[in-house]
Design a protein around this motif. Structure first.
Motif, PDB file in Angstrom:
ATOM      1  N   GLU A  20     -33.556 -59.579  43.779  1.00  9.39           N
ATOM      2  CA  GLU A  20     -32.252 -60.151  43.786  1.00  9.39           C
ATOM      3  C   GLU A  20     -32.648 -60.225  42.208  1.00  9.39           C
ATOM      4  OE1 GLU A  20     -28.389 -59.306  43.682  1.00  9.39           O
ATOM      5  OE2 GLU A  20     -29.800 -58.445  45.379  1.00  9.39           O
ATOM      6  N   GLN A  21     -33.065 -61.506  41.832  1.00  8.31           N
ATOM      7  CA  GLN A  21     -33.268 -62.168  40.982  1.00  8.31           C
ATOM      8  C   GLN A  21     -33.954 -61.444  39.821  1.00  8.31           C
ATOM      9  OE1 GLN A  21     -32.473 -64.825  40.525  1.00  8.31           O
ATOM     10  NE2 GLN A  21     -32.408 -65.238  38.351  1.00  8.31           N
ATOM     11  N   GLU A  22     -34.741 -60.754  40.126  1.00  7.78           N
ATOM     12  CA  GLU A  22     -35.972 -59.812  38.912  1.00  7.78           C
ATOM     13  C   GLU A  22     -35.082 -58.224  38.979  1.00  7.78           C
ATOM     14  OE1 GLU A  22     -39.937 -59.875  40.623  1.00  7.78           O
ATOM     15  OE2 GLU A  22     -39.121 -58.208  41.784  1.00  7.78           O
ATOM     16  N   HIS A  23     -33.969 -57.714  39.714  1.00  3.25           N
ATOM     17  CA  HIS A  23     -33.533 -57.233  39.290  1.00  3.25           C
ATOM     18  C   HIS A  23     -31.877 -57.690  38.480  1.00  3.25           C
ATOM     19  CE1 HIS A  23     -29.809 -54.324  40.258  1.00  3.25           C
ATOM     20  NE2 HIS A  23     -30.111 -53.578  40.368  1.00  3.25           N
ATOM     21  N   ILE A  24     -31.358 -59.127  38.927  1.00  2.00           N
ATOM     22  CA  ILE A  24     -30.393 -59.629  37.907  1.00  2.00           C
ATOM     23  C   ILE A  24     -31.294 -59.228  36.154  1.00  2.00           C
ATOM     24  CG2 ILE A  24     -28.744 -61.091  37.257  1.00  2.00           C
ATOM     25  CD1 ILE A  24     -29.253 -61.180  40.346  1.00  2.00           C
ATOM     26  N   GLN A  25     -32.152 -60.033  36.625  1.00  2.00           N
ATOM     27  CA  GLN A  25     -32.986 -60.222  34.933  1.00  2.00           C
ATOM     28  C   GLN A  25     -33.530 -59.066  34.019  1.00  2.00           C
ATOM     29  OE1 GLN A  25     -33.268 -63.263  33.833  1.00  2.00           O
ATOM     30  NE2 GLN A  25     -33.788 -61.354  31.620  1.00  2.00           N
ATOM     31  N   GLN A  26     -33.426 -57.898  35.279  1.00  2.00           N
ATOM     32  CA  GLN A  26     -34.128 -56.017  33.986  1.00  2.00           C
ATOM     33  C   GLN A  26     -33.039 -55.998  33.795  1.00  2.00           C
ATOM     34  OE1 GLN A  26     -36.937 -53.939  36.170  1.00  2.00           O
ATOM     35  NE2 GLN A  26     -38.820 -56.595  36.927  1.00  2.00           N
ATOM     36  N   TYR A  27     -31.795 -55.967  34.895  1.00  2.00           N
ATOM     37  CA  TYR A  27     -30.485 -55.070  35.527  1.00  2.00           C
ATOM     38  C   TYR A  27     -29.379 -55.817  33.507  1.00  2.00           C
ATOM     39  CZ  TYR A  27     -26.931 -51.712  36.419  1.00  2.00           C
ATOM     40  OH  TYR A  27     -26.089 -51.160  36.356  1.00  2.00           O
ATOM     41  N   LYS A  28     -29.722 -57.371  33.450  1.00  6.24           N
ATOM     42  CA  LYS A  28     -29.459 -57.717  31.709  1.00  6.24           C
ATOM     43  C   LYS A  28     -30.172 -57.198  31.161  1.00  6.24           C
ATOM     44  CE  LYS A  28     -27.845 -62.075  30.627  1.00  6.24           C
ATOM     45  NZ  LYS A  28     -27.929 -63.735  30.937  1.00  6.24           N
ATOM     46  N   ARG A  62     -36.538 -53.023  48.136  1.00  2.72           N
ATOM     47  CA  ARG A  62     -36.758 -53.697  48.075  1.00  2.72           C
ATOM     48  C   ARG A  62     -38.500 -54.055  47.595  1.00  2.72           C
ATOM     49  NH1 ARG A  62     -34.469 -57.368  51.264  1.00  2.72           N
ATOM     50  NH2 ARG A  62     -33.024 -56.087  52.841  1.00  2.72           N
ATOM     51  N   GLU A  63     -38.580 -53.188  46.403  1.00  2.81           N
ATOM     52  CA  GLU A  63     -39.481 -53.808  45.724  1.00  2.81           C
ATOM     53  C   GLU A  63     -39.744 -54.820  44.240  1.00  2.81           C
ATOM     54  OE1 GLU A  63     -40.324 -49.191  43.832  1.00  2.81           O
ATOM     55  OE2 GLU A  63     -40.317 -48.335  45.813  1.00  2.81           O
ATOM     56  N   ILE A  64     -38.284 -55.203  44.663  1.00  2.30           N
ATOM     57  CA  ILE A  64     -38.072 -56.044  43.660  1.00  2.30           C
ATOM     58  C   ILE A  64     -37.869 -57.194  43.662  1.00  2.30           C
ATOM     59  CG2 ILE A  64     -38.952 -54.935  41.325  1.00  2.30           C
ATOM     60  CD1 ILE A  64     -35.903 -54.147  40.888  1.00  2.30           C
ATOM     61  N   VAL A  98     -32.010 -45.745  29.477  1.00  2.00           N
ATOM     62  CA  VAL A  98     -31.480 -46.664  29.811  1.00  2.00           C
ATOM     63  C   VAL A  98     -30.838 -46.613  30.949  1.00  2.00           C
ATOM     64  CG1 VAL A  98     -29.842 -48.695  29.863  1.00  2.00           C
ATOM     65  CG2 VAL A  98     -31.438 -47.898  27.515  1.00  2.00           C
ATOM     66  N   GLN A  99     -30.036 -45.247  30.885  1.00  2.00           N
ATOM     67  CA  GLN A  99     -29.024 -45.311  32.094  1.00  2.00           C
ATOM     68  C   GLN A  99     -29.901 -44.899  33.541  1.00  2.00           C
ATOM     69  OE1 GLN A  99     -26.383 -42.763  30.460  1.00  2.00           O
ATOM     70  NE2 GLN A  99     -25.360 -44.173  29.924  1.00  2.00           N
ATOM     71  N   MET A 100     -31.017 -44.215  33.082  1.00  6.46           N
ATOM     72  CA  MET A 100     -31.276 -43.411  33.936  1.00  6.46           C
ATOM     73  C   MET A 100     -32.783 -45.188  34.383  1.00  6.46           C
ATOM     74  SD  MET A 100     -33.832 -40.135  32.680  1.00  6.46           S
ATOM     75  CE  MET A 100     -34.902 -39.969  33.539  1.00  6.46           C
ATOM     76  N   ASP A 101     -32.483 -45.838  34.064  1.00  4.31           N
ATOM     77  CA  ASP A 101     -34.442 -47.168  34.088  1.00  4.31           C
ATOM     78  C   ASP A 101     -33.226 -48.007  34.924  1.00  4.31           C
ATOM     79  OD1 ASP A 101     -36.240 -46.424  32.463  1.00  4.31           O
ATOM     80  OD2 ASP A 101     -35.431 -47.424  30.594  1.00  4.31           O
ATOM     81  N   LEU A 102     -31.684 -47.793  34.826  1.00  2.00           N
ATOM     82  CA  LEU A 102     -30.792 -48.804  35.558  1.00  2.00           C
ATOM     83  C   LEU A 102     -30.266 -48.105  36.929  1.00  2.00           C
ATOM     84  CD1 LEU A 102     -27.562 -49.259  32.869  1.00  2.00           C
ATOM     85  CD2 LEU A 102     -29.298 -51.295  33.570  1.00  2.00           C
ATOM     86  N   THR A 103     -30.647 -46.934  36.907  1.00  2.00           N
ATOM     87  CA  THR A 103     -30.465 -46.494  38.276  1.00  2.00           C
ATOM     88  C   THR A 103     -31.944 -46.324  39.375  1.00  2.00           C
ATOM     89  OG1 THR A 103     -28.730 -44.507  37.579  1.00  2.00           O
ATOM     90  CG2 THR A 103     -30.107 -44.197  39.297  1.00  2.00           C
ATOM     91  N   LYS A 104     -32.891 -46.634  38.223  1.00  2.00           N
ATOM     92  CA  LYS A 104     -33.820 -47.104  38.930  1.00  2.00           C
ATOM     93  C   LYS A 104     -34.262 -48.447  39.624  1.00  2.00           C
ATOM     94  CE  LYS A 104     -37.032 -43.165  36.288  1.00  2.00           C
ATOM     95  NZ  LYS A 104     -38.300 -43.722  35.100  1.00  2.00           N
ATOM     96  N   LEU A 105     -33.635 -49.057  39.014  1.00  2.00           N
ATOM     97  CA  LEU A 105     -33.368 -50.845  39.067  1.00  2.00           C
ATOM     98  C   LEU A 105     -33.047 -50.752  40.436  1.00  2.00           C
ATOM     99  CD1 LEU A 105     -33.368 -53.160  35.838  1.00  2.00           C
ATOM    100  CD2 LEU A 105     -34.991 -52.517  37.134  1.00  2.00           C
ATOM    101  N   ASP A 106     -31.625 -49.246  40.553  1.00  2.00           N
ATOM    102  CA  ASP A 106     -31.104 -49.990  42.096  1.00  2.00           C
ATOM    103  C   ASP A 106     -32.064 -49.642  43.044  1.00  2.00           C
ATOM    104  OD1 ASP A 106     -28.658 -50.774  40.334  1.00  2.00           O
ATOM    105  OD2 ASP A 106     -28.105 -49.499  39.707  1.00  2.00           O
TER     106      ASP A 106
END
Length: 203
Positions: free
Chosen positions: A65-73, A61-63, A47-55
């Motif tokens: 800001e809204q997608e980032h917030i939703q997926q990060y949440k 700019r592959e995602i 999960v921590q790796m996934d969070l880093t990948k999201l960042d």
């Protein structure tokens, strides 16, 4: 048996478990929990790796800001749940660790008590054998002392009737006194040893 009834006999013994049985149960649970703990850790790391990948995706700019917030949440909520499970597992592992140590301590105490008991039984057995042998020897000493006393009475009677010379009487008397002194020393030593052995036997 109703819920309010206890098993018959043994007082509170029915609540006690053999330390070996307890240790086995704890060891099984420990092994299972330890495996679960490693799985939880792996999930948390993922999960921590996934969070880093999201960042990183957001930075590239592959995602949006809204997608980032939703997926990060979503990932963060999952991470929180995993951390809670991890804490519970850690707490139980700690409890098991303490219980295993307690069970191990009891096992060692029982083993030490068993060895001590066997040692005492062996000592008692050896003491009994020696006591019986010495008791027989002590009886022989008593018999010999009685024989010498009878001989002393005999030569005393012979001296009075003139059947033995004064020189022979004194020589025999000195020999008998010396033998009695030697027997008295042996008797004292044997009595002391018999008393020591009796203490061991009565433990």
């Amino acid at each position: 048996m109703s819920h309010g009834q206890r098993p018959q006999g043994g007082g509170e013994d029915y609540l006690q478990l053999d330390p070996k049985e307890v240790l086995t149960q704890f060891s099984v649970e420990w092994t299972a929990l330890r495996a679960s703990y490693e799985e939880v850790k792996a999930k948390l790391e993922q999960v921590q790796m996934d969070l880093t990948k999201l960042d990183e995706k957001l930075a590239r700019r592959e995602i949006t800001e809204q997608e980032h917030i939703q997926q990060y949440k979503e990932k963060w909520q999952l991470s929180t749940q995993i951390i809670e499970v991890k804490r519970e597992v850690e707490a139980r592992l700690y409890e098991l660790q303490q219980q295993i140590r307690t069970a191990n301590k009891k096992l060692k105490e029982r083993e030490a008590e068993r060895v001590k008991r066997e040692h005492m039984e062996e000592e008692r057995s050896n003491a009994m054998i020696e006591w019986m042998s010495l008791k027989h020897g002590f009886e022989l000493v008593i018999n010999r002392r009685n024989e010498i006393a009878a001989q002393m009475d005999k030569i005393e009677a012979q001296r009075r009737t003139g059947k033995i010379s004064e020189a022979d009487y004194r020589s025999a008397r000195m020999s008998q006194i010396r033998q009695l002194a030697e027997l008295r020393t042996v008797e004292t030593d044997v009595k002391a040893r018999l008393a020591e052995l009796l203490e061991v036997i009565r433990r």
